[in-house]
Design a protein around this motif. Structure first.
Motif, PDB file in Angstrom:
ATOM      1  N   VAL A   9       1.004  -1.453   0.010  1.00 26.96           N
ATOM      2  CA  VAL A   9       0.377   0.295  -0.478  1.00 26.96           C
ATOM      3  C   VAL A   9       1.235   1.354  -0.021  1.00 26.96           C
ATOM      4  N   PHE A  10       0.255   2.204  -0.140  1.00 25.79           N
ATOM      5  CA  PHE A  10       1.117   3.551   0.135  1.00 25.79           C
ATOM      6  C   PHE A  10       0.653   4.090   0.987  1.00 25.79           C
ATOM      7  N   ASN A  11      -0.148   4.167   1.997  1.00 26.68           N
ATOM      8  CA  ASN A  11      -0.620   4.818   2.645  1.00 26.68           C
ATOM      9  C   ASN A  11      -1.576   3.680   3.810  1.00 26.68           C
ATOM     10  N   VAL A  12      -0.572   3.824   5.191  1.00 28.28           N
ATOM     11  CA  VAL A  12      -1.558   2.809   6.219  1.00 28.28           C
ATOM     12  C   VAL A  12      -2.779   2.611   6.239  1.00 28.28           C
ATOM     13  N   GLY A  13      -3.423   1.676   6.426  1.00 23.10           N
ATOM     14  CA  GLY A  13      -5.055   1.582   6.845  1.00 23.10           C
ATOM     15  C   GLY A  13      -5.527   2.015   5.418  1.00 23.10           C
ATOM     16  N   GLU A  14      -4.816   2.175   3.653  1.00 25.35           N
ATOM     17  CA  GLU A  14      -6.087   2.422   3.031  1.00 25.35           C
ATOM     18  C   GLU A  14      -5.285   1.388   1.626  1.00 25.35           C
ATOM     19  N   ARG A  15      -5.883  -0.071   1.114  1.00 22.54           N
ATOM     20  CA  ARG A  15      -5.532  -0.258   0.386  1.00 22.54           C
ATOM     21  C   ARG A  15      -5.525   0.351  -1.343  1.00 22.54           C
ATOM     22  N   ALA A  16      -4.161   1.619  -1.953  1.00 20.58           N
ATOM     23  CA  ALA A  16      -4.248   1.631  -3.036  1.00 20.58           C
ATOM     24  C   ALA A  16      -3.027   1.374  -3.620  1.00 20.58           C
ATOM     25  N   GLU A  17      -3.375   1.269  -4.683  1.00 19.75           N
ATOM     26  CA  GLU A  17      -2.241   0.119  -5.697  1.00 19.75           C
ATOM     27  C   GLU A  17      -1.472   1.465  -6.660  1.00 19.75           C
ATOM     28  N   SER A  18      -0.868   2.103  -6.158  1.00 17.49           N
ATOM     29  CA  SER A  18       0.272   2.291  -6.736  1.00 17.49           C
ATOM     30  C   SER A  18       1.305   2.240  -7.682  1.00 17.49           C
ATOM     31  N   SER A  19       1.402   1.283  -7.577  1.00 18.13           N
ATOM     32  CA  SER A  19       3.169   1.149  -8.416  1.00 18.13           C
ATOM     33  C   SER A  19       2.313   0.343  -9.876  1.00 18.13           C
ATOM     34  N   THR A  20       2.097   0.943 -11.259  1.00 19.86           N
ATOM     35  CA  THR A  20       1.845   0.299 -12.384  1.00 19.86           C
ATOM     36  C   THR A  20       2.475  -1.063 -12.419  1.00 19.86           C
ATOM     37  N   GLY A  21       3.685  -0.663 -12.082  1.00 19.76           N
ATOM     38  CA  GLY A  21       5.017  -2.089 -13.072  1.00 19.76           C
ATOM     39  C   GLY A  21       4.918  -3.300 -11.238  1.00 19.76           C
ATOM     40  N   THR A  22       3.704  -3.702 -11.012  1.00 21.81           N
ATOM     41  CA  THR A  22       3.931  -5.247 -10.166  1.00 21.81           C
ATOM     42  C   THR A  22       5.062  -5.398  -9.741  1.00 21.81           C
ATOM     43  N   LEU A  23       5.639  -6.951 -10.903  1.00 20.65           N
ATOM     44  CA  LEU A  23       6.280  -7.164 -10.404  1.00 20.65           C
ATOM     45  C   LEU A  23       7.463  -6.700 -10.399  1.00 20.65           C
ATOM     46  N   TRP A  24       8.408  -5.292 -10.548  1.00 21.87           N
ATOM     47  CA  TRP A  24       8.692  -4.155 -10.284  1.00 21.87           C
ATOM     48  C   TRP A  24       9.064  -3.951  -9.460  1.00 21.87           C
TER      49      TRP A  24
END
Length: 601
Positions: free
Chosen positions: A79-94
């Motif tokens: 996650v980017f922030n604790v307590g909020e499930r947001a996928e900020s990374s475009t490249g998952t494997l990276w």
């Protein structure tokens, strides 16, 4: 007289139809690689490594990957922030590769991102060159051709590092091309399934590389011609990991794509701006004169491959192998043009350009290719000479030369450490001081920007789960400077589930058109009745904030917040999974009163 030996039966995939007899394996054995062919691989690869090393850096978008890496290692999840499930990374494997490397070494993830990017890029270019040499293994002499473009275009060197997934993308492309050129009818099952597995990783390297996955899998199928059972096994090998992660993504994050794909509206169309983006890449590097030469070489290669196949020449290459990267490159180019390009100069078109170059990186020598290679070498010398002014301007009408801007702003030609950014980024000195004060403040504090991009503080609601919320206009460096337990409210939606789902309005750089205005920030975080002075600085009013607050608690927008902030129980995971399609397509009006009427009525 002795009876001639019957050719060996060809091994096949499980369920594959028996292949017809073929000449003995010795007749198909590739010729030994000449020292010149070895040099065609080694010298350009070494040169590209040096060029990439000289321009090593990490950009703000590269820093965006590092906060989720730190959160993973801190036990807070991807996650980017604790307590909020947001996928900020475009490249998952990276993202996961950086997390693994940081966990193993304990090194600064920014430094690792730069180093891994450089090594993977160089390895990818080397594999691509070697694979193309192997593609033309029947030729006695090979000549340099498309590789001249890699050596002449500075963005290829810049994005060998940058901290983005570009290095991993180059490596995956080179490895996939090498595996595809090795595909032969009658191959054993294990290497076939391993190749399919690698091809299938494309969407996890970067979502738009799914078109490359499809083209390479189609070429592999055409070469092998397996039965239905063999086809199902290939598809299972290719899709197992991406599909498993997609189920995880839908249940964990509640959407079907990484959040930046929604924030940047990866399904939108702006053909004219996309065409301008390609022109701004081809023009400054004198690429237009090269396009017809390389196009003619590609046509010649296709005709040669068809002729060899018709004549059943030993060791012939399937036409599908040659066409696969060309088709993938054209489709990827069309996609980039359709979505309007990107705000980062040349970045988005480079993967497509690499794919189009793959079959003609080197070419078999004959009279025509000799002339073409000589022209390309002359062009290369002119392109890297003082005759062409180095393209280091900060921006163009449609894109932004990020490296030039970052180097100038930081005062460092090779910024490769997180500390360099945090210490020298011009927008941070005041922000660091205010952030430190907010951390020590007795009550929860919101840090926001006024219209002049100056940072201010206002009290938050006493029941806020975060002690500090800071608006991030430069998300990467803000996330690097803020503590992991602080909330970084991304103004551009790349890490903000609320901001990403704003309705798109064309008005700014590509990918930066969903700006989360202060009335939404105040509605979510500020005290019930913010001070009038802070509202004026924020360019908002109490009525607007109240309307935004009402919209946030209504309908699909309220459910969107619950999908990322409610505790992740089995029930929540299932609700996220089953509602992911509708949630991915959900958008709301950027003006609070309009959004309130649409969501609450």
């Amino acid at each position: 007289m002795r009876t001639p030996a019957t050719p060996e039966a060809v091994p096949s995939l499980p369920g594959q139809r028996a292949a017809s007899a073929r000449p003995p394996a010795a007749a198909e054995r590739p010729r030994p690689v000449h020292w010149w062919h070895a040099a065609l691989v080694a010298v350009p690869t070494a040169a590209l490594f040096v060029l990439g090393y000289r321009r090593r850096w990490i950009c703000d978008d590269g820093l965006i990957y590092l906060r989720p890496v730190r959160q993973i290692l801190a036990g807070n999840g991807p996650v980017f922030n604790v307590g909020e499930r947001a996928e900020s990374s475009t490249g998952t494997l990276w993202q996961w590769l950086l997390a693994l490397a940081t966990w193993v070494t304990g090194e600064d993830p920014a430094f690792l991102a730069v180093g891994l990017g450089l090594l993977l890029s160089a390895a990818g270019f080397g594999l691509a060159l070697y694979a193309t040499c192997r593609l033309h293994r029947g030729a006695r002499l090979l000549l340099p051709a498309g590789v001249c473009v890699l050596l002449a275009v500075p963005p290829f060197w810049s994005y060998m590092t940058s901290g983005l997934e570009s290095g991993l993308g180059a490596f995956w492309t080179g490895l996939s091309w090498w595996l595809l050129t090795r595909t032969r009818r009658g191959q054993e099952a294990r290497p076939v399934y391993a190749a399919a597995f690698v091809f299938g990783l494309g969407p996890l390297v970067r979502p738009d590389l799914a078109v490359v996955t499809a083209c390479f899998l189609a070429a592999q199928w055409w070469v092998l011609r397996p039965s239905r059972r063999g086809t199902a096994a290939m598809l299972a090998s290719a899709g197992a990991l991406p599909l498993a992660y997609e189920v995880f993504r839908a249940g964990y994050y509640g959407i079907l794509v990484p959040l930046p794909a929604i924030a940047k509206e990866a399904s939108a169309s702006d053909w004219s701006r996309g065409a301008g983006y390609v022109q701004e890449t081809l023009g400054p590097y004198w690429l237009w004169p090269v396009v017809p030469v390389l196009g003619a070489l590609a046509v010649l290669l296709v005709r040669r491959t068809r002729r060899e196949r018709r004549d059943r020449a030993p060791g012939r290459t399937s036409l599908a192998v040659v066409l696969a990267p060309l088709a993938a490159g054209l489709l990827l180019s069309a996609y980039v043009i359709r979505v309007g390009g990107d705000y980062m100069h040349a970045r988005m078109i480079l993967p497509a350009l690499l794919l189009l170059l793959l079959p003609v990186l080197v070419v078999p020598a004959n009279r025509f290719t000799g002339v073409a290679s000589a022209l390309l070498l002359v062009w290369l010398c002119a392109a890297v000479s003082p005759l062409r002014t180095p393209f280091d301007v900060r921006d163009t009408p449609g894109s932004f030369n990020v490296r030039s801007s970052d180097v100038e702003a930081l005062g460092d030609h090779n910024p490769v450490r997180t500390a360099t950014w945090v210490a020298n980024w011009p927008a941070l000195p005041e922000g660091r001081g205010m952030l430190a004060q907010a951390v020590r403040a007795p009550g929860p504090t919101l840090l926001y920007f006024d219209a002049g991009r100056r940072l201010h503080a206002t009290p938050m609601r006493p029941d806020s789960r975060y002690h500090v919320v800071i608006v991030g206009r430069h998300l990467g460096v803000t996330g690097a400077a803020a503590p992991l337990d602080a909330y970084v409210n991304d103004a551009w939606g790349l890490a903000s589930p609320v901001g990403a789902h704003l309705a798109l309005e064309r008005w700014s750089w590509p990918g930066h058109e969903k700006f989360l205005r202060n009335h939404w920030v105040f509605a979510e975080w500020a005290a019930q009745h913010p001070p009038e002075r802070d509202l004026l600085r924020a360019g908002s009013s109490l009525e607007t904030v109240v309307a935004a607050r009402a919209a946030l608690d209504c309908g699909e927008l309220a459910e969107l917040k619950q999908s990322v902030r409610a505790p992740l129980t089995a029930e929540r995971f299932w609700r996220n999974l089953t509602g992911s399609v509708e949630r991915t397509g959900f958008r709301f009006a950027r003006w609070p009163a309009t959004a309130e009427r649409a969501l609450c009525d």
